[in-house]
Design a protein around this motif. Structure first.
Motif, PDB file in Angstrom:
ATOM      1  N   TYR A 108      -4.436   4.066 -46.809  1.00  0.00           N
ATOM      2  CA  TYR A 108      -5.296   4.638 -45.766  1.00  0.00           C
ATOM      3  C   TYR A 108      -5.819   3.593 -44.784  1.00  0.00           C
ATOM      4  O   TYR A 108      -6.144   2.463 -45.171  1.00  0.00           O
ATOM      5  CB  TYR A 108      -6.650   5.396 -46.653  1.00  0.00           C
ATOM      6  N   ARG A 109      -5.925   3.951 -43.495  1.00  0.00           N
ATOM      7  CA  ARG A 109      -6.578   3.223 -42.622  1.00  0.00           C
ATOM      8  C   ARG A 109      -7.124   3.745 -41.645  1.00  0.00           C
ATOM      9  O   ARG A 109      -6.370   4.807 -40.933  1.00  0.00           O
ATOM     10  CB  ARG A 109      -5.605   2.009 -41.938  1.00  0.00           C
ATOM     11  N   TRP A 110      -8.554   3.533 -41.211  1.00  0.00           N
ATOM     12  CA  TRP A 110      -9.151   4.527 -40.366  1.00  0.00           C
ATOM     13  C   TRP A 110      -8.605   4.564 -39.061  1.00  0.00           C
ATOM     14  O   TRP A 110      -8.340   3.386 -38.401  1.00  0.00           O
ATOM     15  CB  TRP A 110     -10.731   3.927 -40.201  1.00  0.00           C
ATOM     16  N   ASP A 119      -5.132   7.609 -41.668  1.00  0.00           N
ATOM     17  CA  ASP A 119      -6.206   8.481 -41.914  1.00  0.00           C
ATOM     18  C   ASP A 119      -6.175   9.848 -42.520  1.00  0.00           C
ATOM     19  O   ASP A 119      -4.814  10.084 -42.039  1.00  0.00           O
ATOM     20  CB  ASP A 119      -7.641   8.222 -41.143  1.00  0.00           C
ATOM     21  N   CYS A 120      -7.082  10.590 -42.724  1.00  0.00           N
ATOM     22  CA  CYS A 120      -6.744  11.896 -43.282  1.00  0.00           C
ATOM     23  C   CYS A 120      -6.330  12.985 -42.246  1.00  0.00           C
ATOM     24  O   CYS A 120      -5.199  13.514 -42.411  1.00  0.00           O
ATOM     25  CB  CYS A 120      -8.014  12.471 -43.719  1.00  0.00           C
ATOM     26  N   HIS A 168     -12.790  15.972 -43.841  1.00  0.00           N
ATOM     27  CA  HIS A 168     -11.570  15.555 -44.651  1.00  0.00           C
ATOM     28  C   HIS A 168     -10.645  16.783 -44.549  1.00  0.00           C
ATOM     29  O   HIS A 168     -10.997  17.821 -44.629  1.00  0.00           O
ATOM     30  CB  HIS A 168     -11.951  15.206 -46.075  1.00  0.00           C
ATOM     31  N   ASN A 180      -2.836  14.097 -49.540  1.00  0.00           N
ATOM     32  CA  ASN A 180      -3.992  13.776 -48.222  1.00  0.00           C
ATOM     33  C   ASN A 180      -4.091  12.320 -48.602  1.00  0.00           C
ATOM     34  O   ASN A 180      -3.573  11.558 -49.582  1.00  0.00           O
ATOM     35  CB  ASN A 180      -5.095  14.327 -48.715  1.00  0.00           C
ATOM     36  N   SER A 181      -4.547  11.674 -47.536  1.00  0.00           N
ATOM     37  CA  SER A 181      -4.814  10.350 -47.193  1.00  0.00           C
ATOM     38  C   SER A 181      -6.315  10.162 -47.400  1.00  0.00           C
ATOM     39  O   SER A 181      -7.041  10.360 -46.258  1.00  0.00           O
ATOM     40  CB  SER A 181      -4.444   9.640 -46.160  1.00  0.00           C
ATOM     41  N   ARG A 183      -9.235   7.853 -48.586  1.00  0.00           N
ATOM     42  CA  ARG A 183     -10.330   7.008 -48.297  1.00  0.00           C
ATOM     43  C   ARG A 183      -9.967   5.537 -48.063  1.00  0.00           C
ATOM     44  O   ARG A 183      -8.910   5.162 -48.677  1.00  0.00           O
ATOM     45  CB  ARG A 183     -11.592   7.157 -49.100  1.00  0.00           C
ATOM     46  N   SER A 184     -10.696   4.763 -47.475  1.00  0.00           N
ATOM     47  CA  SER A 184     -10.516   3.369 -47.371  1.00  0.00           C
ATOM     48  C   SER A 184     -10.245   2.669 -48.725  1.00  0.00           C
ATOM     49  O   SER A 184     -10.852   2.892 -49.763  1.00  0.00           O
ATOM     50  CB  SER A 184     -11.719   2.621 -46.820  1.00  0.00           C
ATOM     51  N   VAL A 188      -1.971   7.499 -49.637  1.00  0.00           N
ATOM     52  CA  VAL A 188      -1.712   8.841 -49.560  1.00  0.00           C
ATOM     53  C   VAL A 188      -1.272   9.328 -51.221  1.00  0.00           C
ATOM     54  O   VAL A 188      -0.259   8.650 -51.563  1.00  0.00           O
ATOM     55  CB  VAL A 188      -0.502   9.245 -48.841  1.00  0.00           C
TER      56      VAL A 188
END
Length: 204
Positions: A108-110, A119-120, A168, A180-181, A183-184, A188
């Protein structure tokens, strides 16, 4: 006189036994009380820890919601296609889950929209791009697209949302699960589609 003496001795012996028993019982009560205090203290510590974790989670969710809202406003619900590993295949929707599974374990990466991190909403946007469907890079914006799907009619490939407001999104894979992806610090992965604040589903 001997009998009286014997009776007195028996009484004294009984008194000593009772005193010893009372002392022993008092020791047991004291031990139990000490253990009770330690258990209560540990419970209070754990309650404080849980409260702190819940506060951190709410803070994270609010920050995530704020970022999603800013993203939706900045992009004005527009779609910008990521650079895919493979070009869009115009494959049927049934292949969405199969495509999504290729990216299990990606971090995950924002703000990321693939192919090496997501990110999601970047994840769902990227996967759907592989079948020629354009989605905005925002879970809230995605939650307003397509056809609303009741929980009883969910099919693999549907988008599943969480949060109020929505913050989300994941892709339903069947059996009450979604990919899903989240959170920080996470990757996935497949998780429950209905845990947390379930906010409905859409079929793009």
């Amino acid at each position: 006189i001997l009998k009286v003496s014997n009776i007195k001795a028996e009484i004294e012996q009984t008194r000593k036994k009772l005193k010893s028993n009372l002392k022993y019982q008092g020791s047991i009560v004291k031990t139990i009380s000490n253990k009770k205090r330690r258990v209560e203290s540990e419970l209070q510590r754990k309650k404080r820890l849980i409260g702190s974790l819940e506060t951190d989670l709410r803070t994270y969710e609010r920050a995530q919601e704020s970022r999603e809202l800013r993203s939706a406003k900045n992009q004005k619900n527009s779609y910008s296609s990521p650079v895919p590993i493979n070009p869009p295949t115009n494959a049927p929707r049934s292949s969405v889950v199969q495509i999504a599974m290729r990216y299990l374990g990606r971090p995950y990466r924002w703000g990321a929209a693939g192919p090496n991190a997501f990110d999601c909403s970047g994840f769902t946007m990227y996967v759907y791009a592989q079948v020629g469907v354009g989605l905005p890079h925002s879970s809230q914006a995605q939650s307003r697209l397509g056809q609303a799907v009741p929980m009883s009619s969910l099919q693999p490939g549907d988008l599943v949302f969480r949060g109020s407001p929505v913050h989300h999104v994941g892709i339903y894979v069947g059996g009450g699960r979604m990919i899903n992806s989240p959170r920080s610090g996470d990757v996935v992965k497949i998780s429950s589609a209905f845990s947390g604040r379930y906010a409905g589903a859409r079929r793009p």
